[in-house]
Design a protein around this motif. Structure first.
Motif, short mmCIF file in Angstrom:
data_model
loop_
_atom_site.label_atom_id
_atom_site.label_comp_id
_atom_site.label_asym_id
_atom_site.label_seq_id
_atom_site.Cartn_x
_atom_site.Cartn_y
_atom_site.Cartn_z
N HIS A 72 -6.63 -1.71 2.74
CA HIS A 72 -5.82 -2.54 3.64
C HIS A 72 -6.67 -3.75 4.04
O HIS A 72 -7.83 -3.60 4.45
N ILE A 87 -8.73 5.72 2.41
CA ILE A 87 -8.38 4.31 2.61
C ILE A 87 -9.62 3.56 3.05
O ILE A 87 -10.50 4.11 3.73
N ASN A 144 -6.77 3.33 -1.74
CA ASN A 144 -6.00 2.29 -1.08
C ASN A 144 -6.91 1.40 -0.23
O ASN A 144 -7.85 1.90 0.42
N ILE A 199 0.87 -1.17 0.00
CA ILE A 199 0.00 0.00 0.00
C ILE A 199 0.90 1.22 0.00
O ILE A 199 1.78 1.37 0.85
N GLU A 258 -10.65 -1.22 -4.41
CA GLU A 258 -9.32 -0.84 -4.91
C GLU A 258 -9.40 0.13 -6.08
O GLU A 258 -8.43 0.84 -6.38
#
Length: 267
Positions: free
Chosen positions: A105, A82, A103, A15, A99
């Motif tokens: 996670h 994010i 970003n 990332i 995505e």
């Protein structure tokens, strides 16, 4: 121009961060709670309908769907920096769709060490390393104390049910099974994988089971469900278990080991 920072998530995906993310969407209830305990509640712009801790979060923050189905247009409109996912809770399609926005996670939790690693990663991503370390140290201390407590307790044969119609249990390769082992509960379905369905009939009666845990989530087992299962485990102690304590792997672990102590003491 700020230097790009590259970190790895728990699937070893890279990332690339050009700045500290300020607009966060969490698609996992236990991770939402962790973010708030890290002091990031004001940065949350989207959560799921299952994010119930802190209790007011869905009133203050936009709800973008569940953990398996999301409103991608709503997520896009929130302009997140994010999006936080989990391999088990969220689908591959959800991760890939997110995505395309920003970003993402992805966490992947099987053990306490995995949980501590996730907390440390969030500390790094969101510039909350001091807060993350405090939570990590509390969990380690609580676990150390619990291990002393449980050391000489007998091992009990147990089954942990997560669903009804069809009946489903937590088996091997799950965080729940890992915590059952910590509690010295020998999972009678430990030879099965993940969350198998269990067919009940006369041949499946098991008189060797010491206790059955009926989880409060994802199926909300109640007192009335105990009798449904007692005939198949005639000698077992049937207990309504707090599912959050057995499956939430973020800052909830700071409270879990006290719960486990009380559970054992009240058997």
């Amino acid at each position: 121009m700020a230097k790009t920072k590259t970190i790895k998530d728990q699937l070893n995906r890279s990332i690339h961060l050009r700045y500290i993310p300020k607009r966060i969407i969490s698609l996992v209830p236990s991770q939402t709670e962790l973010l708030c305990d890290l002091g990031l509640e004001s940065s949350l712009v989207g959560v799921t309908k299952f994010c119930v801790h802190p209790h007011h979060i869905r009133t203050n923050v936009a709800v973008v769907g569940g953990t398996k189905q999301i409103h991608i247009d709503k997520i896009k409109a929130l302009q997140p920096d994010i999006i936080l996912c989990n391999k088990e809770e969220n689908t591959k399609d959800i991760v890939e769709s997110c995505e395309l926005i920003c970003n993402v996670h992805v966490s992947d939790i099987f053990t306490i060490n995995d949980s501590l690693e996730l907390i440390q990663q969030y500390g790094e991503v969101f510039n909350k390393s001091k807060e993350a370390l405090a939570i990590i140290n509390t969990i380690k201390s609580e676990l150390e104390d619990f291990n002393v407590f449980i050391k000489n307790k007998p091992t009990l044969k147990a089954a942990y049910f997560i669903w009804r119609d069809p009946w489903m249990v937590a088996a091997n390769n799950t965080f729940i099974n890992y915590l059952l082992k910590l509690n010295k509960f020998d999972n009678v379905f430990g030879n099965k994988i993940r969350y198998p369905e269990i067919a009940f009939n006369k041949s499946t009666k098991n008189r060797e089971v010491d206790m059955v845990l009926l989880s409060s989530e994802p199926y909300p087992f109640k007192e009335k469900h105990k009798k449904d299962i007692q005939e198949f485990y005639p000698k077992a102690n049937i207990i309504l278990a707090d599912g959050e304590m057995f499956s939430w792997y973020g800052s909830r672990l700071t409270k879990a080991f006290k719960y486990f102590k009380n559970l054992r003491l009240n058997l």
